[in-house]
Write a protein that holds these residues in place. Structure first.
Motif, PDB file in Angstrom:
ATOM      1  N   GLY A 199     -14.579  -5.556  -2.755  1.00  0.00           N
ATOM      2  CA  GLY A 199     -15.269  -5.909  -1.515  1.00  0.00           C
ATOM      3  C   GLY A 199     -14.321  -5.685  -0.349  1.00  0.00           C
ATOM      4  N   ARG A 200     -14.665  -6.261   0.740  1.00  0.00           N
ATOM      5  CA  ARG A 200     -13.845  -6.104   1.939  1.00  0.00           C
ATOM      6  C   ARG A 200     -12.453  -6.668   1.710  1.00  0.00           C
ATOM      7  N   HIS A 201     -11.453  -5.872   2.089  1.00  0.00           N
ATOM      8  CA  HIS A 201     -10.050  -6.260   1.969  1.00  0.00           C
ATOM      9  C   HIS A 201      -9.513  -6.232   0.546  1.00  0.00           C
ATOM     10  N   THR A 202     -10.284  -5.768  -0.403  1.00  0.00           N
ATOM     11  CA  THR A 202      -9.753  -5.596  -1.750  1.00  0.00           C
ATOM     12  C   THR A 202      -8.637  -4.559  -1.724  1.00  0.00           C
ATOM     13  N   LEU A 207       0.843  -1.187   0.000  1.00  0.00           N
ATOM     14  CA  LEU A 207       0.000   0.000   0.000  1.00  0.00           C
ATOM     15  C   LEU A 207       0.879   1.237   0.000  1.00  0.00           C
ATOM     16  N   THR A 208       0.325   2.301  -0.547  1.00  0.00           N
ATOM     17  CA  THR A 208       1.082   3.551  -0.590  1.00  0.00           C
ATOM     18  C   THR A 208       0.969   4.210   0.775  1.00  0.00           C
ATOM     19  N   SER A 209       1.882   3.845   1.647  1.00  0.00           N
ATOM     20  CA  SER A 209       1.711   4.328   3.017  1.00  0.00           C
ATOM     21  C   SER A 209       1.971   5.817   3.099  1.00  0.00           C
ATOM     22  N   GLY A 210       1.235   6.456   3.960  1.00  0.00           N
ATOM     23  CA  GLY A 210       1.388   7.896   4.135  1.00  0.00           C
ATOM     24  C   GLY A 210       0.514   8.698   3.197  1.00  0.00           C
ATOM     25  N   ILE A 211      -0.056   8.050   2.182  1.00  0.00           N
ATOM     26  CA  ILE A 211      -0.815   8.816   1.189  1.00  0.00           C
ATOM     27  C   ILE A 211      -2.095   9.372   1.797  1.00  0.00           C
ATOM     28  N   ILE A 212      -2.702   8.614   2.680  1.00  0.00           N
ATOM     29  CA  ILE A 212      -3.957   9.071   3.281  1.00  0.00           C
ATOM     30  C   ILE A 212      -3.704  10.385   4.019  1.00  0.00           C
ATOM     31  N   SER A 213      -2.648  10.390   4.744  1.00  0.00           N
ATOM     32  CA  SER A 213      -2.304  11.585   5.502  1.00  0.00           C
ATOM     33  C   SER A 213      -2.072  12.759   4.570  1.00  0.00           C
ATOM     34  N   ARG A 214      -1.389  12.503   3.475  1.00  0.00           N
ATOM     35  CA  ARG A 214      -1.101  13.586   2.538  1.00  0.00           C
ATOM     36  C   ARG A 214      -2.372  14.080   1.857  1.00  0.00           C
ATOM     37  N   LEU A 215      -3.239  13.134   1.520  1.00  0.00           N
ATOM     38  CA  LEU A 215      -4.472  13.525   0.837  1.00  0.00           C
ATOM     39  C   LEU A 215      -5.338  14.375   1.746  1.00  0.00           C
ATOM     40  N   ILE A 216      -5.401  13.956   2.988  1.00  0.00           N
ATOM     41  CA  ILE A 216      -6.280  14.659   3.910  1.00  0.00           C
ATOM     42  C   ILE A 216      -5.754  16.054   4.220  1.00  0.00           C
ATOM     43  N   HIS A 217      -4.444  16.202   4.177  1.00  0.00           N
ATOM     44  CA  HIS A 217      -3.888  17.497   4.543  1.00  0.00           C
ATOM     45  C   HIS A 217      -3.497  18.359   3.357  1.00  0.00           C
ATOM     46  N   ALA A 218      -3.718  17.859   2.171  1.00  0.00           N
ATOM     47  CA  ALA A 218      -3.257  18.617   1.009  1.00  0.00           C
ATOM     48  C   ALA A 218      -3.973  19.937   0.893  1.00  0.00           C
ATOM     49  N   SER A 270      -6.226 -11.360   2.216  1.00  0.00           N
ATOM     50  CA  SER A 270      -7.025 -12.202   3.102  1.00  0.00           C
ATOM     51  C   SER A 270      -7.413 -11.466   4.373  1.00  0.00           C
ATOM     52  N   ASP A 271      -6.691 -10.397   4.629  1.00  0.00           N
ATOM     53  CA  ASP A 271      -7.020  -9.687   5.855  1.00  0.00           C
ATOM     54  C   ASP A 271      -6.600  -8.229   5.756  1.00  0.00           C
ATOM     55  N   LYS A 272      -6.900  -7.497   6.774  1.00  0.00           N
ATOM     56  CA  LYS A 272      -6.510  -6.098   6.832  1.00  0.00           C
ATOM     57  C   LYS A 272      -4.991  -6.012   6.864  1.00  0.00           C
ATOM     58  N   ILE A 273      -4.465  -5.121   6.045  1.00  0.00           N
ATOM     59  CA  ILE A 273      -3.009  -4.977   6.002  1.00  0.00           C
ATOM     60  C   ILE A 273      -2.604  -3.894   6.996  1.00  0.00           C
ATOM     61  N   GLY A 274      -1.664  -4.232   7.841  1.00  0.00           N
ATOM     62  CA  GLY A 274      -1.190  -3.242   8.815  1.00  0.00           C
ATOM     63  C   GLY A 274      -2.241  -3.023   9.890  1.00  0.00           C
ATOM     64  N   ASN A 275      -2.071  -1.972  10.626  1.00  0.00           N
ATOM     65  CA  ASN A 275      -3.024  -1.682  11.688  1.00  0.00           C
ATOM     66  C   ASN A 275      -3.347  -0.193  11.665  1.00  0.00           C
ATOM     67  N   PRO A 276      -4.087   0.181  10.681  1.00  0.00           N
ATOM     68  CA  PRO A 276      -4.263   1.613  10.491  1.00  0.00           C
ATOM     69  C   PRO A 276      -5.192   2.200  11.549  1.00  0.00           C
ATOM     70  N   SER A 320      -7.667   2.421   3.440  1.00  0.00           N
ATOM     71  CA  SER A 320      -6.499   2.484   4.311  1.00  0.00           C
ATOM     72  C   SER A 320      -5.226   2.382   3.501  1.00  0.00           C
ATOM     73  N   ASP A 321      -4.182   3.074   4.013  1.00  0.00           N
ATOM     74  CA  ASP A 321      -2.890   2.933   3.361  1.00  0.00           C
ATOM     75  C   ASP A 321      -1.939   2.129   4.231  1.00  0.00           C
ATOM     76  N   GLY A 322      -2.525   1.394   5.170  1.00  0.00           N
ATOM     77  CA  GLY A 322      -1.698   0.587   6.065  1.00  0.00           C
ATOM     78  C   GLY A 322      -1.360   1.348   7.337  1.00  0.00           C
ATOM     79  N   GLU A 323      -1.354   2.692   7.226  1.00  0.00           N
ATOM     80  CA  GLU A 323      -1.038   3.478   8.420  1.00  0.00           C
ATOM     81  C   GLU A 323      -2.271   4.184   8.970  1.00  0.00           C
TER      82      GLU A 323
END
Lengths: 596, 106
Positions: free
Chosen positions: A79-82, A7-18, A112-118, A55-58
């Motif tokens: 679907g879920r976990h895609t 996953l592109t980690s950190g992207i969520i944070s950047r998107l939200i704060h852009a 198969s499951d959630k990646i990381g623990n965001p 989620s981006d994993g973080e």
């Protein structure tokens, strides 16, 4: 089974704060995982919406799926976990939180499951541009329940950053779109019991979709001349309303109303101009499109008829029309009808490549196409398909013989000569075609053996379109019951019963005026007059008409006459033989597997 | 007289009918006095002698004549076939008449 997804980690944070201006962020195609997908019933529109936790994993945050992607959820493509790459996204601000809108994705797979623990990104943002205009207290996006915030679409300053048309909704009011006017209507006047006025509408298109915009009264004066077909404009501050489907067949739920404070500015920036998106169908596939559906096609105009005029049966107004015959590499040709101003203004004398968007499919003569108010026609467009077609046509296409959807030649559907469905008469009789309640269609090549001479024509009403039998009154005038008028002389029309045969069997076919014209080679009036004037000549004509072979398209139907039910074969089309074509068909048949 | 056969041929089949009467459907290429050069339905060129110039000849004709050698026919009569003939169809027809499947018909 559980491939490693990154996953592109950190992207969520950047998107939200852009803040505004970071365009690349929105086109960077980050890889995110869908932690959950939930359907949210929409209060204002009949279409459901899906809320996805991405989620981006973080970090994770809320996102809404653009309605055009709804299918992916119902098909379970996502679907879920895609895990998916978000090719296109934007965001709206709701309750001081940013909400991602997902416009385009490429599915990478399902983990198969959630990646990381965001954890939840949940941080209220500092809005970069305060609202200058009074922001009405609008009910918000149909997802959250509380409050009445000021929705502002953030990456939305004038200039390089624009909103996609697909993202427009009545709840966002500070948006700018950059769109091309693909079609502009004429100014129309209306008057009904509530008043009168004038209006015009345009179809606007960008990469995300299309939307209709209408201007009334003052807006007509302000914008009609400004907006020109084919040009691109920045438009903002128009009202977003629910689409009135009755007046438009664009797939957008919403439409724009151009108002006093709407701003329209021509876009002079030549890069990133939204181009028309076509989804061309090869002409050979037109049969698979339903009647009244719309489609896009591209072809070379092999012929263009002269400007014609017909009177509409419904409105009794004159309509100008012109028929173009277009061909493409699938080997098929089809007729496209242009109307009104477009018909008048068509001035191409060469054989241009024309792309059509949103033409309506009809079943006249098999398949035909017609321009409607939202259709678009573009001659010699600068797109690869057009260049390929031009090259093909000048090399081989101009001399090819095409299978036609609108002529007497081989094709599908009732009323045209379907080469593949040619039957011998014995086959027709043995298969008991027409015995069921529904009419059945077939084609045959047969020779006229005998024409029933007692009744070959009837006196018909001469007025245009009315073929009702007229009766002779005591005064010698012929009266039509339907038109309630009397005429000096009737217009005779053929009605014939012919015995035809091929090498297998004989059958009785019934035909009307067009059949008579083909068989006798003269109008019914002339033949009737000949019968009265010169018996011998009349007999000669009748004699000459027999022993001619034609291709027939017929309809077999059960008919009840005086308590007797019989199958009657009506001729829908009679076609003289093209010997070259017939010989080729026979030659091909001899070369085919059938002849082995 | 009833045994007057004249099978339809193209240039490739001429050697099979040396000394016999055949029909050749062809396109007139050159008129050189008594010798006319024609193109048969398979594209091959054949020389036709004694093709009388009494009646006007159409661009496409069918020559009935005797095969002198693999490239020459001595014409007995000709039939005008107009100016528009699908030679490929003609050739397919010629080949089909020689097809063993239909030997009983020809």
């Amino acid at each position: 089974m559980d491939t490693e997804f990154t996953l592109t980690s950190g992207i969520i944070s950047r998107l939200i704060h852009a803040q505004g201006g970071e365009n690349d962020l929105w086109t960077s195609g980050p890889t995110l995982q869908f932690i959950s997908i939930k359907k949210v019933p929409s209060t204002s529109s009949p279409v459901d919406r899906y809320r996805i936790i991405v989620s981006d994993g973080e970090k994770y945050t809320q996102a809404m799926l653009a309605t055009q992607l709804n299918q992916m959820v119902t098909d379970e493509a996502i679907g879920r976990h895609t895990v998916a790459r978000i090719d296109k996204l934007t965001c709206n601000v709701v309750q001081q939180r940013r909400l991602i809108i997902i416009l385009g994705i490429t599915v990478l797979g399902k983990a198969s499951d959630k990646i990381g623990n965001p954890d939840n990104i949940d941080i209220p943002i500092a809005v970069a541009n305060p609202t200058a205009a009074p922001a009405p207290a609008v009910a918000q996006q149909p997802i959250h329940q509380a409050g009445a915030p000021r929705p502002q679409a953030v990456p939305n300053n004038r200039g390089p950053v624009v909103f996609p048309i697909e993202g427009l909704s009545p709840y966002s009011n500070k948006w700018t779109i950059k769109a091309r006017v693909t079609q502009k209507s004429d100014i129309r006047q209306w008057s009904n019991n509530r008043g009168e006025g004038q209006l015009f509408n345009v179809t606007l298109m960008d990469e995300s979709g299309e939307i209709r915009a209408t201007g009334f009264n003052q807006a007509v004066k302000d914008f009609y001349d400004k907006l020109q077909e084919g040009k691109v404009y920045y438009i903002s501050k128009a009202r977003v309303n629910l689409a009135k489907k009755k007046f438009s067949n664009l797939p957008n739920e919403y439409e724009l109303a151009l108002e006093k404070n709407t701003e329209i500015e021509e876009c002079l920036d030549q890069s990133n101009l939204p181009t028309v998106k076509y989804n061309f169908i090869p002409l050979s596939n037109l049969e698979s499109i339903e009647k009244d559906a719309t489609c896009d096609v591209i072809g070379v105009v092999k012929e263009a008829s002269a400007l014609g005029e017909i009177v509409s049966k419904t409105t009794h107004r004159e309509l100008k029309k012109r028929e173009l015959t277009i061909v493409d590499r699938s080997g098929y040709s089809v007729r496209v009808t242009l109307w009104g101003k477009q018909a008048e203004q068509y001035e191409h004398h060469d054989q241009p490549v024309v792309a059509f968007k949103g033409v309506r499919v009809g079943d006249f003569g098999g398949r035909s196409l017609s321009m409607i108010s939202t259709s678009m026609m573009n001659a010699n467009p600068d797109i690869p398909e057009a260049h390929a077609l031009k090259g093909w046509f000048s090399a081989t296409g101009s001399t090819e013989n095409f299978q036609s959807h609108s002529n007497a030649m081989p094709s599908v559907s009732s009323g045209t000569f379907n080469r593949a469905e040619v039957r011998t008469l014995s086959d027709v009789k043995e298969s008991q075609l027409g015995q069921s309640d529904k009419p059945e269609y077939f084609s045959s090549r047969a020779t006229i053996v005998h024409i029933k001479a007692d009744n070959i024509s009837y006196p018909a009403c001469p007025s245009e379109g009315c073929n009702k039998k007229v009766t002779e009154g005591a005064d010698g005038q012929w009266k039509c019951e339907k038109c309630d008028r009397s005429y000096e002389k009737p217009e005779h029309r053929y009605i014939m019963s012919m015995s035809v045969a091929d090498h297998t069997e004989q059958a009785w076919f019934q035909g009307f005026n067009d059949v008579g014209l083909a068989v006798f080679g003269m109008p019914a009036n002339d033949l009737v007059e000949l019968r009265e004037r010169d018996d011998a000549a009349y007999n000669a004509v009748m004699h000459k008409a027999t022993c001619n072979t034609f291709n027939f398209s017929c309809r077999a139907k059960q008919d009840t006459y005086n308590e007797q039910t019989r199958v009657r074969y009506g001729i829908t089309r009679i076609m003289p033989l093209n010997y070259l074509e017939e010989a080729c068909v026979m030659r091909d048949l001899l070369h085919s597997d059938w002849a082995r | 007289m009833s045994d007057q056969r004249s099978p339809r041929v193209n240039s490739a089949r001429l050697p099979n009918y040396l000394g016999q009467t055949v029909r050749l459907t062809c396109k007139i290429l050159k008129l050189q006095g008594d010798r006319t050069i024609v193109q048969a339905s398979d594209g091959g060129e054949v020389a036709v002698i004694q093709l009388s110039g009494k009646s006007a000849l159409d661009p496409y004709v069918e020559i009935v004549g005797r095969v002198e050698d693999a490239q020459t026919i001595k014409a007995m009569t000709s039939i005008n076939m107009g100016d528009n003939l699908d030679m490929k169809l003609v050739n397919d027809c010629v080949e089909l008449t020689h097809d063993p499947r239909f030997a009983s018909m020809f």
